[in-house]
Scaffold this motif. Structure first.
Motif, PDB file in Angstrom:
ATOM      1  N   GLY A 136       0.816  -1.205   0.000  1.00 38.41           N
ATOM      2  CA  GLY A 136       0.000   0.000   0.000  1.00 38.41           C
ATOM      3  C   GLY A 136       0.853   1.261   0.000  1.00 38.41           C
ATOM      4  N   MET A 157       2.349   1.708  -3.546  1.00 36.52           N
ATOM      5  CA  MET A 157       1.378   2.165  -4.547  1.00 36.52           C
ATOM      6  C   MET A 157       1.068   3.643  -4.377  1.00 36.52           C
ATOM      7  N   SER A 216      -3.311  -1.603   0.586  1.00 38.27           N
ATOM      8  CA  SER A 216      -3.047  -2.080  -0.769  1.00 38.27           C
ATOM      9  C   SER A 216      -4.341  -2.466  -1.487  1.00 38.27           C
ATOM     10  N   THR A 233      -6.423   0.672  -2.164  1.00 36.95           N
ATOM     11  CA  THR A 233      -5.812   1.491  -3.203  1.00 36.95           C
ATOM     12  C   THR A 233      -6.023   0.869  -4.577  1.00 36.95           C
ATOM     13  N   LEU A 234      -5.932  -0.444  -4.667  1.00 35.99           N
ATOM     14  CA  LEU A 234      -6.174  -1.124  -5.942  1.00 35.99           C
ATOM     15  C   LEU A 234      -7.620  -0.902  -6.405  1.00 35.99           C
ATOM     16  N   ARG A 289       0.229  -1.571 -11.132  1.00 36.55           N
ATOM     17  CA  ARG A 289       0.322  -0.807  -9.893  1.00 36.55           C
ATOM     18  C   ARG A 289       0.716  -1.681  -8.699  1.00 36.55           C
ATOM     19  N   GLY A 290       0.078  -2.825  -8.595  1.00 33.20           N
ATOM     20  CA  GLY A 290       0.276  -3.637  -7.398  1.00 33.20           C
ATOM     21  C   GLY A 290       1.446  -4.598  -7.470  1.00 33.20           C
TER      22      GLY A 290
END
Lengths: 332, 211
Positions: A109, A112, B78, B81-82, B119-120
């Protein structure tokens, strides 16, 4: 597991209010108040260092905002990465015209959001670089740095990069130093009892009353083994042995050592561990420089400790000794 | 009948209603592989999205954009955000369009998936929410109306959850559990299956009533 809190939804913001009231060198900034920055920012012309991460690890991350360390910190919710807005704000506020190093732990997180923040800031012309803390040896092999998490050893990268930035080095040089410090740092943790997230009904993991876990991460990530509690010296010996089996290529004869408490382990126990760690390292022919013992990187009320070894050469040793001042670490 | 802003708003409202009852179930699934907060995080994120005014957006792009911005403000985790990034991708892809056809969903989600992978950093097969989205991309390829899309989405998200249950996690915090993650649901995949069920379940009923 009892907690002295009010509404769990206000946990982070109330703690940040307390942090800045108790330590006036820090101030909240950003639209949602989720950036901690220096009350008196560095003069323009210094490379900025922005960090950030989830909450629940104080003094990490926000507590290391200060002179000769990091300039700004974006603050997420408990054990969640900082949101992209706070990362954008932290980078902007760290910028003194010579670019910004993003220096934080290797978590999905966090990565990103700092990456997205960088992309959104491209048009503003702020040069950015990234160095990730990857010191936890229990989370990946020596050949898997991308898999390794950033834990307590990150503060050595703060210290070295912060000293380089303060001395006037440019962005490339500050970035090189940060990467070099990360590469020279190794950490392993041991957990005795879990913590509980303020919003959760139960502890974040189960560990038997008589059990410990070697190699545990700072969010309770599973480690190397789980077994019955054993004497402090045996634990210290294994931590040292594992760290010395994973030497950085350029390791010399001098090291700094961080004997860190995870939140609920008393100073006495950290000192009992430290005395054995010191003996073992000396027995291995290493000289200890500027040792640190205390709660530097925690997981709320998690019980346990981590040991970080920072392998020094002349350059890193000088940067470690350079003056620095934040509420939780003062040098010189 | 195609997808417009009011329909997106209604869907996120159903998701927000469902996530309240799913919160502790998802927390418990996450406690086995993470720190036990996936449900609480999603409740906060989806709740914020439901308050974003997506139903009153000027077009679908604006509606997706409102969801993305609400999600991004609510978390930096995470998974969260994804998800926010996925809505941002949808917003960019649908710029200027008042509606989206059901038959476009698969193509839109394929580009969302590419963005999530970039992105991840996870790959397909790692047992993450990406594998659920991939299943949706495949299942929605041949649908032409809402009822077909709803059924295909529910079946495929649930099927992906079951297929991956007995494989090891290879991404995020869960990867450190290795083979111990075999037999456990990935919290992101579980959340996807449950939320698709909640959103599409009503969509199926709605389609049945109106046709």
């Amino acid at each position: 597991m009892k907690k002295l809190i009010n509404d769990p939804a206000h946990y982070v913001d109330e703690a940040l209010d307390g942090l800045t009231l108790a330590f006036p060198s820090l101030v909240r900034d950003g639209a949602a108040g989720r950036v901690i920055r220096r009350t008196h920012p560095a003069s323009r012309g210094k490379v900025g260092i922005a960090t950030g991460g989830g909450f629940g690890h104080l003094p990490l991350f926000a507590g290391y905002v200060g002179c000769g360390l990091v300039d700004t910190c974006s603050v997420g919710n408990v054990f969640e990465g900082p949101n992209v807005d706070s990362c954008i704000e932290a980078i902007r506020l760290a910028d003194g015209g010579r670019g910004v190093l993003r220096l934080y732990g290797n978590y999905g997180g966090d990565r990103m959001n700092f990456d997205m923040a960088g992309e959104m800031l491209e048009d503003e012309g702020i040069a950015c670089t990234t160095v990730l803390g990857t010191d936890d040896i229990a989370s990946g092999g020596p050949d898997q740095p991308a898999r390794r998490r950033g834990v307590a050893g990150l503060i050595y990268a703060y210290k070295a990069a912060g000293a380089a930035a303060r001395s006037g080095s440019d962005l490339d040089e500050v970035t090189r130093i940060a990467a070099k410090a990360v590469a020279a740092t190794r950490t392993i943790g041991v957990g005795l009892a879990a913590c509980r997230l303020p919003s959760a009904a139960k502890p974040s993991f189960d560990l038997g009353d008589d059990e410990i876990e070697m190699g545990i991460g700072i969010h309770g990530e599973p480690g190397i083994w789980r077994d019955k509690l054993r004497p402090a010296d045996m634990i210290a010996d294994e931590m040292v042995e594992r760290l010395l089996a994973d030497l950085p290529p350029a390791a010399g004869g001098e090291v700094s050592v961080l004997m860190n408490g995870l939140g609920a382990t008393p100073m006495e126990e950290l000192l009992i561990l430290y005395r054995r760690v010191r003996a073992q390292l000396q027995g291995a022919g290493l000289t200890i420089v500027a040792p640190l013992v205390g709660n530097y990187v925690t997981s709320m009320e998690m019980q346990g400790a981590s040991l970080s070894i920072f392998h020094l050469d002349a350059e890193l040793k000088a940067l470690l000794a350079a003056p620095a001042d934040c509420p939780f670490w003062r040098v010189g | 009948m195609s997808i417009d802003a009011s329909r997106i708003g209604a869907a996120i409202g159903r998701a927000a209603g469902a996530v309240q009852t799913l919160e502790q179930e998802l927390n418990q699934a996450d406690a086995k592989l993470g720190d036990g907060d996936t449900g609480s995080m999603l409740a906060r994120v989806v709740g914020a999205m439901a308050q974003s005014g997506a139903a009153d957006a000027t077009d679908v792009s604006d509606a997706f954009g409102k969801l993305a911005r609400a999600g991004m403000s609510a978390t930096g985790s995470s998974l969260g955000t994804l998800i926010s990034g996925a809505f941002l991708s949808l917003s960019k892809q649908t710029k200027g369009r008042a509606t989206v056809d059901w038959s476009d969903l698969s193509r839109l989600l394929a580009i969302v998936l590419d963005g999530m992978i970039a992105r991840g950093g996870a790959s397909l097969g790692d047992k993450t929410v990406l594998d659920s989205v991939h299943a949706l991309v495949l299942a929605l390829a041949d649908v032409s109306d809402g009822a077909q899309a709803a059924t295909a989405a529910r079946v495929s998200a649930n099927d992906a959850l079951h297929r991956y249950r007995d494989l090891p996690c290879r991404m995020g915090r869960a990867k450190f559990f290795g083979d111990k993650s075999v037999g456990l649901d990935d919290p992101g995949m579980l959340a996807c299956a449950k939320l698709v069920d909640a959103v599409a379940g009503a969509e199926t009923e709605f389609a049945n009533i109106t046709t």
